[in-house]
Design a protein around this motif. Structure first.
Motif, short mmCIF file in Angstrom:
data_model
loop_
_atom_site.label_atom_id
_atom_site.label_comp_id
_atom_site.label_asym_id
_atom_site.label_seq_id
_atom_site.Cartn_x
_atom_site.Cartn_y
_atom_site.Cartn_z
N ILE A 195 5.07 63.99 37.45
CA ILE A 195 3.93 63.07 37.35
C ILE A 195 2.79 63.71 36.57
CG2 ILE A 195 2.07 62.09 38.78
CD1 ILE A 195 4.20 61.19 40.77
N GLU A 251 1.80 55.18 42.86
CA GLU A 251 3.25 55.35 42.73
C GLU A 251 3.80 56.05 43.97
OE1 GLU A 251 4.88 57.55 39.29
OE2 GLU A 251 6.47 58.17 40.66
N VAL A 264 8.23 51.59 39.37
CA VAL A 264 8.46 53.02 39.11
C VAL A 264 8.79 53.73 40.42
CG1 VAL A 264 7.43 55.17 38.28
CG2 VAL A 264 6.86 52.99 37.16
N ARG A 285 7.48 54.90 34.09
CA ARG A 285 6.30 55.66 34.55
C ARG A 285 5.35 55.91 33.38
NH1 ARG A 285 8.58 60.16 36.87
NH2 ARG A 285 8.35 59.24 38.95
#
Lengths: 593, 593
Positions: free
Chosen positions: B10, B113, B300, B354
């Protein structure tokens, strides 16, 4: 919204795509006529619509119930099954000598589609019984046949397939269930089997389990597996040592009990050998091939039902005003282009999957019925080639179309009462059972492409090309870009086939297997497109002959939509087959977190 | 198998794809630093893993319970929500003046997320609260702000969005809920709203409903809709006339109560106007745009969780012997090429989705924070362009990846206890709510492509091209055919864009709308591929600089897989956009039965 069997579409596909008319002309199907086939389909459709379909939602909500070793099916199921067997539907494809009607696999396939569209949880049960009938006919002793075949053909008793164990799913070599020779011609079976469909239920008085097991002196691996028949109740009426331990809590087909079966917890279940010792896998494949077609038909079935429901909703639901609408206020959503695309995608995929399944069924009939040995062999190889495509593509289509069906419903699609969600939940098992779709793709590439040195697949591709050549010559504007788009898809298939034939027999079979799944899809797009083109050509000829049925123009439009909007994925799939396998080298790298 | 927040992936995506490093360098994010961002993400990941994720399965089984107008959430949910707000997570992106931490939308998106991967049914609640905060900041009176904002920012109270009515879903012009002026500055609201997420629950003492309704003298259509704030409990503590009538029985997100709300059954619910009369839709769009990004992030999230679970299973489950395996016995199924393809497809689609969502978030931050007006406008237009892509592509990916996750599990995937099925059931709502994906595609084509006369989309395409040019120059063998494949995809996108820009403003807008859905997918493949290439380029640069993190090589391999195996669908999609709309002429014909 309930189900209405699409009998005329089914019959049209049988006649003009999978060669029923030609087969009848050649006498392949004995006394069967188009009229008789139509009558049988109409009757089956009525039964599916009126008796089975109304149980589908209730079966989902209620589910099969397990308590103290006993499975109780959902309300109404026992009566529906009795009515279904009483009407002779289970006996339709069965051998005449054992009370069956000896009708073609093709005709039965159309019926299997309808039973499963009415309720997949209902339809899956008889699929196993039919598989057992085929295995017994092909491999059973005269004693077993005379004792059990009539009961199975009539449907008075049902059968199961006991392959899977916790450690042995796709890989049956790992089976551990044991069989010991007693010396009196019987065997004692001990072991646990999982995921056994209708392993226990209250629909019939007896259940015959076909069980894969190992003899003590069996070789390791798949060459040491034998097949046994293990009845729930023995010929003398006593209960056998074969019991349901529990049933699964599943995503869908709730009304179909999926059982964990325990054999021999109290000394050994009594079983009889089917076929020869250590040759059980070959016997099982007899069952599995036709079961794979049947599961493909489940995909067609659920797609058809989901389409019908979405279409009805799209006619009824009003939102927004469509461009060019001449009516006041909100338009039915079917007038919006994006909804039309969804519905056409659903309908076209369903029709293509149906055509591929019926073509497979025709091959099976040809293999069994043709008087000419070469034709039988070719029919058999064609069916072998098409079976994994029918199973995997049609079940993928079942999931895709059911998911689109939810989408067409908007928020209502996510609410269980609507019924659209159940279709997706039910459909989701079909790409998994009877060999996952990945296994089907590997079967296609590793075992089916090499049939007759590649001749079988090349003949099939040649036949697709011939269809497209006819479309090209037709020159009817309604076909649009059908011919060039399908030609491109077929050429992609041809190149990918050549590559795989070379690769699978080379020292790089892993690369062939890496492309198996996209290759199967590519095959299905080309074959499905060619099949819809056959239907469209037949429709066009009938229209030229003065037939005013509006369904004919609809078939041409649907074929065109498939060619221009779905088959165009072929080139991308070819690319992945031809060069996509490069990922293998770095796969473990890419999957490292 | 529970969830482990992929914090380093991420953070890498934020830094190197969606421009966190650049933004920090420019001072766009005030005091935020890479280290602080990393610390926040680590903390959020821990909370998601340890507190929320363990509730997911129980929430699914237990569901939210409705009885006598009261909704009780699943065991543990109230405590988890309290711990989550106490830790300040709800306040993360909120305005500093009202107790918020004023952190970037980009950073919060990463957190959103994670909450949703831990549990989508948990994560969706705060999405609505955050939307209401934005609407109040942008359009609320000072009185409303001072009365309610702090409670919403802290999460002490939650908020809802009341748009949908039985006859008004995608088409809000059809709203019938009425509002009457009382004369004291309040309004009386009467009507029924459906599909209201967390419309009633026991997590907080009060709930603020934002409700779209019509004044008696309002013009017809969307220009006659006003937005009202209707609290469950009034400022004086009395219960307002706003009640939950029932909750839905849904396919998934069972722990999230989806309510039918009745306003004014006993004389009228008291509400306050938000923004101006008859301008409610504009206010609602403020909420909806960010909610759309959040729903994309749900896609996602569920994809990431489904991937993690499938990957773990593929390492653990053994079946068959992989080609080239050097080990005895059965191989972990991750060694089979077809399983690798499934897992890589899951991972690559998740990473692309993403990246697109985070790029959208960066655009939103840019629009709000950049000192330069032109940059703000461009950021806003970029976010506007990408929002429908983020929402629709990422939620489609959520469904596709969750379905593949079931497939990787084989038969176990269909058993509810495994948890893979829940992911698909949960994921299936995301393509529907906050504007169906069909509506997103239409928004992209009809409203977003024409932004700045097409300049916005052309700039975006130019930026994708620039990335590919850099890959081409790189010449690293590990990139394989990444550059040519992505270039083809981007050129397909460019041609399709040119066609749609012409068509949508012509006299044939229906043809543009007919291609909207495949166009959105095409856009996402090109944009997603370019984004993964950005990540791969950054990884390659770090490797060249001596960074030995194996994740870097993994990023290049993943990008290559996406380019060679997924982005290759672009040409087929272009074909459907450019010529596929021909089906419109014959659509009603083809859909006639």
């Amino acid at each position: 919204m309930t189900y209405r069997a699409p009998v005329s579409d089914i019959l049209f596909t049988m006649r003009h795509v999978s060669g029923l008319d030609r087969a009848l002309g050649e006498g392949l199907y004995d006394d069967l006529s188009t009229d008789l086939a139509a009558t049988i389909l109409e009757e089956a459709g009525r039964f599916a619509n009126d008796v089975i379909a109304p149980l589908n939602r209730e079966g989902d909500k209620h589910g099969a119930i397990f308590k103290d070793g006993v499975v109780t099916t959902a309300p109404g199921w026992k009566e529906a099954y009795a009515a279904w067997t009483d009407a002779g539907w289970n006996a339709l494809p069965g051998p005449v000598g054992y009370g069956g009607q000896g009708l073609p696999v093709l005709l039965n396939s159309a019926c299997v589609e309808m039973w499963n569209a009415a309720s997949m949880a209902f339809g899956i049960g008889p699929v196993l019984t039919m598989g057992a009938i085929e295995a017994l006919i092909a491999h059973g002793s005269e004693d077993l046949k005379s004792r059990y075949l009539e009961k199975l053909v009539s449907g008075e008793w049902t059968a199961t397939m006991n392959l899977t164990e916790p450690q042995a799913g796709s890989d049956l070599a790992a089976i551990r269930t044991r069989a010991e020779r007693v010396g009196d011609g019987t065997y004692r079976i001990t072991g646990q089997k999982i995921f056994i469909t209708y392993g226990e239920h209250d629909l019939t008085d007896n259940i015959l389990h076909l069980v894969l097991a190992r003899l003590p002196d069996a070789p390791a691996g798949t060459r040491g597996i034998s097949l046994f028949l293990v009845p729930k109740f023995l010929p003398d009426g006593t209960r056998n040592d074969a019991r349901c331990h529990s049933i699964e809590h599943k995503m869908g087909i709730h009304a179909s009990p999926t059982c964990t079966m325990m054999f021999g917890d109290h000394g050994g279940a009594i079983g009889w050998l089917v076929g020869e010792e250590n040759r059980g896998l070959a016997c099982m494949f007899t069952m599995m091939n036709n079961a794979r077609l049947a599961v493909g038909l489940q995909g067609v079935a659920i797609a058809e039902r989901a389409y019908q429901q979405a279409l009805a909703y799209a006619h009824e639901r009003r939102q927004g005003r469509a461009i060019g609408s001449t009516q006041d206020g909100m338009s039915p959503i079917i007038e919006h282009p994006d909804v039309q695309r969804n519905l056409l995608t659903m309908k076209a995929l369903t029709a293509a999957a149906r055509a591929i399944c019926y073509l497979t069924a025709e091959g099976i009939d040809r293999a069994h019925r043709d008087k000419d040995e070469t034709s039988r062999r070719k029919g058999n190889e064609r069916a072998s080639l098409l079976t994994p495509v029918a199973k995997a593509f049609a079940t993928d289509v079942g999931v895709e179309v059911a998911s689109l069906g939810i989408q067409v419903h908007g928020g209502m699609g996510f609410i269980e009462e609507t019924g659209a969600a159940q279709h997706l939940r039910d459909a989701r098992i079909a790409p998994i059972y009877e060999g996952t779709n990945g296994i089907q793709a590997i079967d296609l590439v590793a075992r089916k492409l090499p049939l007759s040195g590649g001749e079988t697949v090349r003949t099939q591709i040649a036949s697709m090309r011939a269809t497209v050549t006819r479309v090209m010559k037709e020159g009817t504007p309604a076909f649009g870009a059908t011919a060039p788009r399908l030609r491109d898809a077929i050429e992609s298939l041809d190149r990918a086939t050549g590559y795989l034939l070379k690769t699978v027999s080379s020292n790089a079979p892993a690369e062939a297997l890496a492309g198996a799944t996209p290759y199967l899809r590519l095959f299905a797009l080309a074959q499905g497109g060619a099949a819809l083109a056959e239907a469209a050509l037949a429709a066009n000829a009938l229209m030229s002959g003065g037939d005013k049925d509006p369904a004919h123009a609809s078939r041409i439009a649907l074929c065109r939509f498939f060619a221009e909007n779905i088959a165009v994925a072929a080139k991308g799939l070819e690319d992945t087959v031809l060069s996509g396998a490069d990922f293998l080298r770095d796969a473990s790298l890419a999957l490292a977190s």
